[in-house]
Design a protein around this motif. Sequence first.
Motif, PDB file in Angstrom:
ATOM      1  N   ALA A 119      40.301  37.156  14.965  1.00  0.00           N
ATOM      2  CA  ALA A 119      41.558  36.437  15.161  1.00  0.00           C
ATOM      3  C   ALA A 119      41.336  34.975  14.800  1.00  0.00           C
ATOM      4  O   ALA A 119      40.231  34.452  14.927  1.00  0.00           O
ATOM      5  CB  ALA A 119      42.044  36.566  16.601  1.00  0.00           C
ATOM      6  N   ARG A 140      48.235  34.160   7.702  1.00  0.00           N
ATOM      7  CA  ARG A 140      48.691  35.419   8.296  1.00  0.00           C
ATOM      8  C   ARG A 140      48.851  36.508   7.222  1.00  0.00           C
ATOM      9  O   ARG A 140      48.518  37.682   7.449  1.00  0.00           O
ATOM     10  CB  ARG A 140      50.029  35.174   9.018  1.00  0.00           C
ATOM     11  CG  ARG A 140      50.523  36.370   9.799  1.00  0.00           C
ATOM     12  CD  ARG A 140      51.808  36.054  10.521  1.00  0.00           C
ATOM     13  NE  ARG A 140      51.590  35.283  11.727  1.00  0.00           N
ATOM     14  CZ  ARG A 140      52.009  34.041  11.926  1.00  0.00           C
ATOM     15  NH1 ARG A 140      52.676  33.409  10.974  1.00  0.00           N
ATOM     16  NH2 ARG A 140      51.778  33.427  13.062  1.00  0.00           N
ATOM     17  N   GLY A 143      45.615  37.920   6.471  1.00  0.00           N
ATOM     18  CA  GLY A 143      45.065  38.606   7.629  1.00  0.00           C
ATOM     19  C   GLY A 143      45.323  40.095   7.571  1.00  0.00           C
ATOM     20  O   GLY A 143      44.504  40.904   8.044  1.00  0.00           O
ATOM     21  N   TYR A 148      42.309  40.516  10.262  1.00  0.00           N
ATOM     22  CA  TYR A 148      42.292  39.552  11.366  1.00  0.00           C
ATOM     23  C   TYR A 148      43.739  39.216  11.700  1.00  0.00           C
ATOM     24  O   TYR A 148      44.624  39.305  10.860  1.00  0.00           O
ATOM     25  CB  TYR A 148      41.495  38.280  11.023  1.00  0.00           C
ATOM     26  CG  TYR A 148      42.052  37.467   9.875  1.00  0.00           C
ATOM     27  CD1 TYR A 148      43.126  36.587  10.072  1.00  0.00           C
ATOM     28  CD2 TYR A 148      41.494  37.543   8.593  1.00  0.00           C
ATOM     29  CE1 TYR A 148      43.637  35.832   9.029  1.00  0.00           C
ATOM     30  CE2 TYR A 148      42.002  36.797   7.543  1.00  0.00           C
ATOM     31  CZ  TYR A 148      43.060  35.937   7.765  1.00  0.00           C
ATOM     32  OH  TYR A 148      43.578  35.192   6.734  1.00  0.00           O
ATOM     33  N   GLU A 149      43.968  38.844  12.939  1.00  0.00           N
ATOM     34  CA  GLU A 149      45.303  38.433  13.352  1.00  0.00           C
ATOM     35  C   GLU A 149      45.359  36.912  13.467  1.00  0.00           C
ATOM     36  O   GLU A 149      44.325  36.243  13.579  1.00  0.00           O
ATOM     37  CB  GLU A 149      45.682  39.074  14.685  1.00  0.00           C
ATOM     38  CG  GLU A 149      44.745  38.779  15.834  1.00  0.00           C
ATOM     39  CD  GLU A 149      45.147  39.492  17.109  1.00  0.00           C
ATOM     40  OE1 GLU A 149      46.239  39.148  17.639  1.00  0.00           O
ATOM     41  OE2 GLU A 149      44.393  40.360  17.582  1.00  0.00           O
ATOM     42  N   GLU A 151      47.274  33.683  15.506  1.00  0.00           N
ATOM     43  CA  GLU A 151      48.130  33.193  16.579  1.00  0.00           C
ATOM     44  C   GLU A 151      48.378  31.706  16.356  1.00  0.00           C
ATOM     45  O   GLU A 151      47.436  30.951  16.084  1.00  0.00           O
ATOM     46  CB  GLU A 151      47.486  33.415  17.948  1.00  0.00           C
ATOM     47  CG  GLU A 151      47.474  34.861  18.399  1.00  0.00           C
ATOM     48  CD  GLU A 151      47.040  35.019  19.840  1.00  0.00           C
ATOM     49  OE1 GLU A 151      46.969  33.987  20.565  1.00  0.00           O
ATOM     50  OE2 GLU A 151      46.765  36.163  20.244  1.00  0.00           O
TER      51      GLU A 151
END
Length: 318
Positions: A119, A140, A143, A148-149, A151
């Motif tokens: 992340a 993003r 990702g 992967y994320e 935030e």
Amino acid sequence: MQRWRGLEDIPQDWGRSVVTIGSYDGVHRGHQLIIGQAVAKARALGVPSVVVTFSPHPSEVVRPGSHPPILAPYDRRAELMAGLGVDALLILPFTAEFSQLSPADFIVKVLVDKLHARAVIEGPNFRFGHRAAGNVDFLRELGATYDYEVEVVDLVERGEAGGGVPFSSTLARRLVAEGDIEGAAEILGRPHRVEGVVVRGAQRGRELGYPTANVETPPHTAIPADGVYAGWLTANGERMPAAISVGTNLQFDATERTVEAYAIDRVGLDLYGLHVTVDFLAYVRGMAKFDSLDGLLEAIADDVKRARTLTDAYDVER
């Protein structure tokens, strides 16, 4: 906390991690929100947290001569980040070659191949890659390809400092430069600090009965506006209330700008050659040239009295 200087320092068996990237100069209260979220996310996923930053500041490479004043040197940033629970700090040498990396190449070389990001936590204005072409939307987007994320921490810290505008390193630097160290402290979450090695000065303070530690600060240090301040001098792990003078010595027509700290009521200190820190608590008065030596001594005595009162009150409140 592990510290890595360059991608080659990352252990070859490094697994997945939660990453946040930025200059993070000052590790101010806004930074703390983002870094804190990265640490919390890492713990929730059961993986380490990593902060990625750069040396020198990217602006110095992209626009030579534009290096901003430094609120906290790298060792201090590392100390503050460790206090927030960060597991590893990666300092990437920011070179002309590195500045040419496209956003996609940056993601692959740093986040995917080396840090194996699970992340990535960033603020909404995060930019990266050549000409700062990458943003959180692009981060993003990739990702989804590289597992992967992302935030985005969009909480904004603000207060009285700067008239209520969002907290930032730029604002903190401006307030320090203006001598508003109380405002800067609100942003940083602690008193502003400078550090350096004690060097021999003109010895005038010693001759007047107020021997000072003349602190030689590293290049680009964010030094408060000229004036007299209350704060603390820390040497050999001992924190001592101090009256601090910043600027040229107008009384003796000096031209070199210095940071000098008088450890209140301490006698016989020998600090030459030691690395010390100076924390600024409150502005006491501006610099002035007095009509007589007696006038100067009276002002210094008042400075010391006020500095003692201010530091004592702060410690009681804490």
